[in-house]
Motif scaffolding. Structure first.
Motif, PDB file in Angstrom:
ATOM      1  N   GLU A 187       6.803  -3.368  -1.432  1.00 47.44           N
ATOM      2  CA  GLU A 187       6.766  -1.936  -1.734  1.00 47.44           C
ATOM      3  C   GLU A 187       5.995  -1.176  -0.650  1.00 47.44           C
ATOM      4  OE1 GLU A 187       4.793   1.099  -5.042  1.00 47.44           O
ATOM      5  OE2 GLU A 187       4.948  -1.050  -5.480  1.00 47.44           O
ATOM      6  N   ASN A 188       4.824  -1.705  -0.276  1.00 46.42           N
ATOM      7  CA  ASN A 188       4.007  -1.037   0.741  1.00 46.42           C
ATOM      8  C   ASN A 188       4.688  -1.049   2.104  1.00 46.42           C
ATOM      9  OD1 ASN A 188       2.019  -0.445  -1.095  1.00 46.42           O
ATOM     10  ND2 ASN A 188       0.696  -2.154  -0.526  1.00 46.42           N
TER      11      ASN A 188
ATOM     12  N   ARG B 159       7.507   1.502   2.196  1.00 50.55           N
ATOM     13  CA  ARG B 159       6.991   2.873   2.263  1.00 50.55           C
ATOM     14  C   ARG B 159       6.552   3.204   3.687  1.00 50.55           C
ATOM     15  NH1 ARG B 159       1.654   4.629   1.456  1.00 50.55           N
ATOM     16  NH2 ARG B 159       1.133   2.510   0.843  1.00 50.55           N
TER      17      ARG B 159
END
Length: 321
Positions: free
Chosen positions: A132-133, A136
């Motif tokens: 997820e990081n 992003r």
């Protein structure tokens, strides 16, 4: 008395002294104490973006190294998120991210993707959180086409964006940035600044930024801390720093043809002319808009650019005040 209630980073009378040995004869050496950091105090609240500035040799890097636990203080008190960095560096390292503009933390011969995989293993980041990081950062910093490129083949701007991503994969509470836009072109600078503002707004990440580029501070920080010769010189708003140091901005004006020096504009003065180009200075606390409008209306303007005052000049004027 300083207000330390709610302080996320608390620095109190921080000191760092180095013993430097110098040759004083054919066989003799003398030892001299150098006070790299000499009793500085300040606090940062969670989510603050603060500029930490000063000339070369001011003690900025030494302070950052103590904040990260790389160096132990010679005196004073230091807490980051309630942790003593020197005594519990292992616990602290999971809560901080560090980016050094002139030194990469990535693996030189590996593609970005592999470097990030190693970071995930070192910090033991859960896979879902890591993916997820990474997604992003890749989206906001436009790294999609670079993940399979070896670090050594990246441009400086690409590598810098890669380093920032590596520092954020484990969701640090604090991000220390040392010259993150040094050597970057205008587009890369803008992209990095936009990302940092987004990060701060979305995640509430505390950011301590060291830079020689005052435009970085203006775009990102409401507060600035200035040190010189290891001592705290100023702590407050950037506008207040310009007032104390009587800083001046420079407007470089290109005219269609050579003309006499531009005069009669309140608050501005022409300090140099070279053919059709003229340099005008005005207080750094003032807006450039009225000056630009007046010149555009009264003179055959071709182009112009705005130069911010050098940090060294502002500090020199603080001493002279």
């Amino acid at each position: 008395m300083r207000d330390t209630d709610g302080a996320f980073i608390d620095v109190t009378d921080l000191r760092k002294t180095f013993s430097v040995r110098r040759r004083s004869g054919l066989l003799r050496r003398t030892s001299t104490e150098v006070h790299a950091v000499d009793g500085i105090s300040f606090t940062l609240r969670r989510g603050e973006m603060t500029g930490f500035i000063g000339p070369n040799g001011a003690g900025k890097s030494t302070t950052i190294k103590m904040l990260t636990g790389i160096l132990s203080p010679s005196g004073g008190r230091l807490r980051v998120a309630g942790v003593d960095p020197a005594r519990d560096r292992t616990r602290l390292v999971r809560r901080i991210g560090v980016v050094f503009g002139q030194r990469t933390t990535l693996w030189w011969d590996l593609p970005l993707r592999d470097s990030y995989g190693l970071v995930r293993r070192m910090y033991r980041i859960p896979r879902a959180r890591y993916e997820e990081n990474l997604a992003r950062c890749v989206e906001l910093l436009e790294l999609g086409g670079l993940l399979d490129v070896p670090v050594r083949q990246l441009s400086l701007g690409q590598r810098m964006r890669g380093d920032i991503t590596a520092a954020l994969l484990h969701d640090p509470d604090v991000l220390y940035l040392d010259e993150p836009t040094i050597g970057l072109d205008v587009v890369s600078k803008a992209r990095v600044r936009e990302f940092l503002l987004h990060l701060n707004a979305e995640r509430g990440t505390t950011v301590l930024l060291t830079t020689h580029d005052l435009s970085d501070i203006e775009h990102l920080c409401e507060r600035v801390v200035v040190i010189d010769h290891g001592r705290l010189m100023y702590d407050g708003a950037l506008a207040g720093l310009h007032e104390v140091g009587r800083g001046e901005r420079t407007l470089v004006v290109d005219l269609e043809r050579e003309l006499p020096p531009i005069e009669g504009i309140a608050g501005a003065r022409t300090v140099r002319t070279e053919g059709p180009r003229q340099w005008l200075t005005f207080p750094a606390t003032a807006s450039a808009a009225p000056l630009v409008s007046r010149i555009a209306a009264d003179y055959p303007l071709v182009d112009l650019s705005l130069r911010e005052p050098a940090i060294e000049d502002v500090i020199a004027r603080m001493y002279a005040a």
